[in-house]
Design a protein around this motif. Sequence first.
Motif, PDB file in Angstrom:
ATOM      1  N   LYS A  12       0.835  -1.201   0.000  1.00 28.74           N
ATOM      2  CA  LYS A  12       0.000   0.000   0.000  1.00 28.74           C
ATOM      3  C   LYS A  12       0.875   1.259   0.000  1.00 28.74           C
ATOM      4  N   ALA A  13       1.940   1.248   0.785  1.00 29.36           N
ATOM      5  CA  ALA A  13       2.852   2.395   0.811  1.00 29.36           C
ATOM      6  C   ALA A  13       3.498   2.590  -0.558  1.00 29.36           C
ATOM      7  N   THR A  14       3.882   1.516  -1.207  1.00 26.75           N
ATOM      8  CA  THR A  14       4.472   1.603  -2.546  1.00 26.75           C
ATOM      9  C   THR A  14       3.498   2.278  -3.508  1.00 26.75           C
ATOM     10  N   GLU A  15       2.265   1.843  -3.474  1.00 27.71           N
ATOM     11  CA  GLU A  15       1.237   2.417  -4.348  1.00 27.71           C
ATOM     12  C   GLU A  15       1.051   3.916  -4.067  1.00 27.71           C
ATOM     13  N   LEU A  16       0.913   4.262  -2.795  1.00 28.97           N
ATOM     14  CA  LEU A  16       0.685   5.661  -2.435  1.00 28.97           C
ATOM     15  C   LEU A  16       1.902   6.538  -2.733  1.00 28.97           C
ATOM     16  N   PHE A  17       3.098   6.052  -2.394  1.00 32.54           N
ATOM     17  CA  PHE A  17       4.309   6.822  -2.672  1.00 32.54           C
ATOM     18  C   PHE A  17       4.494   7.023  -4.174  1.00 32.54           C
ATOM     19  N   SER A  18       4.176   6.000  -4.958  1.00 40.38           N
ATOM     20  CA  SER A  18       4.316   6.099  -6.414  1.00 40.38           C
ATOM     21  C   SER A  18       3.396   7.176  -6.980  1.00 40.38           C
ATOM     22  N   LYS A  19       2.177   7.210  -6.490  1.00 39.70           N
ATOM     23  CA  LYS A  19       1.189   8.150  -7.025  1.00 39.70           C
ATOM     24  C   LYS A  19       1.354   9.568  -6.488  1.00 39.70           C
TER      25      LYS A  19
END
Length: 186
Positions: A12-19
Amino acid sequence: MRANKRQLVVDKATELFSKHGFQAVGVDWIIDDSGVARMTLYRHFSGKDDLIREVLLQRYALIVGSIEARLQELQIPEERVKAIFDWYGDWFATPEFAGCLFERALAEFGTEYPTISGVAIQYREKMTSWMAELLEELMPASDAQHLGDVFMMLLDGATVNARAANAPTPALQAWAAAEVLLRSKV
């Protein structure tokens, strides 16, 4: 189950940081979107910086492993270098592509914060040296190193352009430029 919750937080952190970037995304946002308790996050990570580092380390392992798998299928050095550009093009075409987390880490944290920037720098060094090693089969080591650096800059630019254009074609354009440079050296 514990390891699954840890990975859920990382994903989830990967997704949020990416966006949205590292600075814009707070721990509360990650907790809310992942559906884990605050204690669960802090049981696995000492803080946001520790989580960011883990996200980058996992991204590094994923990318390097994926590219290694492609390279194993090829024998001709030029085709192997092109496979790296092709990997980027395929990545640019994925729905979750939102730019490079390593570039974002360097932009947001600079090089003065090695806990985070160290992983980004390690990625850049790995990609540059990888290309140089492949190119050494075609030219002297000094030329290969120089071209490896230039090819990484082409991929950096392609990544930014792919995000701005929301299209995978910058990888093809970067390879076309790389191929011209490669032909001038061999």
